[in-house]
Motif scaffolding. Structure first.
Motif, short mmCIF file in Angstrom:
data_model
loop_
_atom_site.label_atom_id
_atom_site.label_comp_id
_atom_site.label_asym_id
_atom_site.label_seq_id
_atom_site.Cartn_x
_atom_site.Cartn_y
_atom_site.Cartn_z
N UNK A 70 -67.75 82.85 79.33
CA UNK A 70 -66.68 81.92 79.69
C UNK A 70 -66.95 80.54 79.11
N UNK A 71 -68.22 80.11 79.12
CA UNK A 71 -68.56 78.81 78.54
C UNK A 71 -68.31 78.80 77.04
N UNK A 72 -68.65 79.90 76.37
CA UNK A 72 -68.42 79.99 74.94
C UNK A 72 -66.94 79.96 74.61
N UNK A 73 -66.14 80.68 75.41
CA UNK A 73 -64.69 80.67 75.19
C UNK A 73 -64.11 79.28 75.41
N UNK A 74 -64.60 78.58 76.44
CA UNK A 74 -64.12 77.22 76.69
C UNK A 74 -64.49 76.28 75.56
N UNK A 75 -65.70 76.46 75.00
CA UNK A 75 -66.12 75.62 73.88
C UNK A 75 -65.23 75.83 72.66
N UNK A 76 -64.93 77.09 72.37
CA UNK A 76 -64.05 77.38 71.24
C UNK A 76 -62.65 76.81 71.45
N UNK A 77 -62.15 76.93 72.66
CA UNK A 77 -60.83 76.38 72.96
C UNK A 77 -60.82 74.87 72.82
N UNK A 78 -61.87 74.22 73.25
CA UNK A 78 -61.96 72.77 73.13
C UNK A 78 -62.02 72.35 71.66
N UNK A 129 -59.28 69.97 66.88
CA UNK A 129 -58.74 70.06 65.52
C UNK A 129 -57.26 69.74 65.49
N UNK A 130 -56.51 70.25 66.48
CA UNK A 130 -55.08 69.97 66.52
C UNK A 130 -54.81 68.48 66.73
N UNK A 131 -55.63 67.86 67.59
CA UNK A 131 -55.45 66.43 67.84
C UNK A 131 -55.73 65.62 66.57
N UNK A 132 -56.76 66.01 65.83
CA UNK A 132 -57.07 65.33 64.58
C UNK A 132 -55.94 65.48 63.57
N UNK A 133 -55.35 66.65 63.51
CA UNK A 133 -54.23 66.85 62.58
C UNK A 133 -53.04 65.97 62.95
N UNK A 134 -52.74 65.89 64.25
CA UNK A 134 -51.63 65.04 64.68
C UNK A 134 -51.91 63.58 64.37
#
Length: 287
Positions: free
Chosen positions: A25-33, A38-43
């Motif tokens: 679950x921690x690994x999945x949360x890290x990937x989601x973050x 990345x999306x925020x940087x693109x915006x």
């Protein structure tokens, strides 16, 4: 001993499974973050590019906006030239489905006329500066003569001044107390007539509660109507008025002469003696 060892092994296995699940679950949360970063940087990059473009060529940007605005305006005019006028009428309040006529005033009690005039102005959104002018076109006879003299003398400069002048000239005297008149009002004819007089007085009193209105209304009814209605304990003025109407109809029906129901021998019956004595029973349950 073997049973205890097996139980400990099962518990250890459960703990290890829980730890593995937590790590996943921690690994999945890290990937989601990381994905969200990345999306925020693109915006942010896109915003930066737009800002740089605007700062480099503001003249062209303004020209594009003006050209786009003119195109939209031209398209709107070609689609329906009448939409502009229609929107203006709607904003002014004139394009509504109900047609209201301004009331005429010839003199007498000005309160109903003032109320209807204010409702008309509110409905049509008439500016205060035009209200006296419109009202003057709907005054006749005594009211028109008074308006001509008062306007020449400069009696009123606003709609509020005009209302006060109308009330002083055509309304009741300053010494008239509507609350005193309401408490002294008594029913002398039908319930409908009494309620009409009651409403005329009560509408002139501001802040009068419904409970006080109900009490004043009941106190002015005739005894033969008031007592049975009070026994039913009406909770509102409308309830009291409806019950009073029913009792009034019952009293009228009792007082009508019986045509074929009484014989000569019934003249000495208890019912006939009751009618002659004036003790009228109540349909609403009065004894």
């Amino acid at each position: 001993m073997n049973h205890l060892r097996q139980q400990q092994e099962r518990q250890q296995k459960q703990i290890e499974d829980a730890i593995c699940l937590l790590l996943k679950q921690q690994e999945a949360a890290r990937l989601e973050r990381e994905t969200q970063d990345k999306k925020i940087q693109e915006v942010l990059q896109q915003i930066s590019k737009i800002s740089c473009h605007d700062s480099e060529d503001p003249g062209n940007r303004r020209q594009d906006n003006q050209d786009q605005h003119m195109r939209h305006r031209h398209e709107d005019m070609e689609d329906d030239a009448g939409d502009v006028n229609q929107r203006e009428l709607v904003n002014r309040g004139f394009a509504r489905g109900i047609k209201l006529d301004f009331p005429r005033f010839r003199g007498g009690n000005p309160s109903p006329w003032i109320y209807r005039a204010n409702q008309y102005f509110l409905y049509h959104q008439v500016p205060p500066g035009q209200r006296i002018f419109i009202a003057s076109f709907h005054m006749d006879d005594e009211a028109l003569v008074w308006f001509q003299d008062a306007s020449e003398a400069g009696t009123f400069l606003s709609w509020e001044d005009f209302i006060k002048a109308v009330q002083i000239h055509f309304g009741s005297t300053p010494y008239d107390d509507p609350m005193e008149s309401l408490t002294r009002l008594k029913q002398v004819s039908t319930v409908n007539d009494y309620k009409s007089e009651f409403e005329i007085l009560s509408n002139r009193i501001r802040g009068l509660s419904e409970k006080n209105k109900l009490s004043c209304f009941l106190s002015g009814l005739r005894d033969e109507i008031r007592l049975p209605v009070r026994m039913l304990n009406p909770l509102s003025l409308n309830d009291a008025f409806g019950l009073a109407k029913i009792q009034e109809q019952y009293v009228v029906s009792i007082r009508r002469p019986w045509r074929n129901s009484l014989t000569d021998s019934s003249k000495f019956s208890p019912e006939s003696n009751l009618l002659k004595s004036g003790q009228i029973p109540s349909l609403l349950g009065a004894p």
